[in-house]
Design a protein around this motif. Structure first.
Motif: not given
Length: 282
Positions: A92-96, A155-157, A171-177
């Motif tokens: 799982x990757x992100x830009x930070x 990510x979100x953008x 996709x890693x969906x780190x957001x509430x339903x």
């Protein structure tokens, strides 16, 4: 619906206990967060230890901040862990978004997305077994999967969401339903527009703590410290932590309605007994 466990970062010496308990239970994945300027274990090193303590459960970085790392060595490290674990690594990757992380790594915060795109091109080439360049040959070991470990992007953008179809498997969906639905729809639409076969794997994330009040208090304090840099958002995230079996089941059901494939329940509290409590809650 698959359910994974996100591991606490405040007590690295306890992680093998968490891992063995989760591996013996109904859980599908172990997840570990990443930061550089923080008192947390380095995830690839820690997950390598946990690979030896387990036999079947997936090992996931969520998310590894790829721009902080040199891509050739990262590709070799990931391929090694994937090969040794029998294909259990999920990268799982992100830009930070932390300025201090990028300052310590010597990377440019403002070009981190473009850097990640270049990194992915390099890593995919290395994992394929192709020569690195006209003058440098292939870099091993070959990963368990022919095209490299499974790669998920958080990510979100818009650029981050589009990256899933360009380079990833999901996709890693780190957001509430309540507001993750449009993000998932965007990822799936980009996937189809890119002509990718099948569908992207969607992994959601929720924060949980089950146990006596000291366990919940420990989790809330640890989570608040980790996200303090976000200001008021940290308080909102802590307030949304799932602390009852009913809340956990309800949230999982909400994600299921959105077509999510797996939910990662992140535990910031150190008590390994939470693994059994969450298993009972499911």
């Amino acid at each position: 619906m698959e359910v994974g466990i996100g591991l606490p970062i405040s007590a690295p010496e306890l992680l093998p206990d968490w891992a063995r308990s989760a591996d013996a239970g109904p859980f599908t994945t172990l997840g570990l967060l990443d930061r550089l300027v923080y008192d947390n274990p380095e995830p690839l090193v820690a997950l390598s230890v946990l690979a030896g303590a387990t036999s079947r459960i997936r090992l996931q970085t969520e998310v590894l901040l790829a721009p902080l790392r040199e891509p050739v060595l990262l590709a070799k490290q990931a391929a090694t862990l994937d090969r040794i674990s029998g294909g259990r690594l999920v990268l799982g990757l992100g830009v930070g978004g932390r300025e201090d992380d990028h300052e310590a790594a010597g990377t440019d915060l403002h070009s981190r997305g473009r850097l990640m795109d270049r990194q992915m091109s390099v890593m995919r080439r290395i994992w394929s077994g192709a020569a690195y360049s006209e003058t440098v040959g292939p870099i091993g070991p070959r990963p368990h999967r022919a095209n490299g470990p499974e790669v998920l992007f958080g990510g979100f953008q818009p650029a981050a969401l589009a990256r899933v179809a360009r380079f990833g498997d999901g996709f890693l969906a780190a957001a509430p339903p309540s507001w993750v639905g449009p993000l998932i729809d965007t990822v799936r639409r980009s996937w189809d527009e890119a002509g990718r076969s099948g569908t992207p794997r969607i992994v959601a994330q929720a924060n949980a703590a089950l146990g006596p009040q000291p366990v919940v208090d420990d989790a809330r304090a640890a989570m608040a410290a980790y996200y303090r840099f976000t200001g008021d958002r940290a308080d909102q995230m802590v307030a949304g932590m799932l602390t009852t079996p009913a809340a956990i089941r309800h949230t999982i059901a909400q994600y299921a309605d959105l077509g999510v494939d797996e939910v990662m329940l992140y535990c910031y509290g150190r008590d390994p007994g939470q693994v059994e409590r969450i298993a009972e809650a499911l």
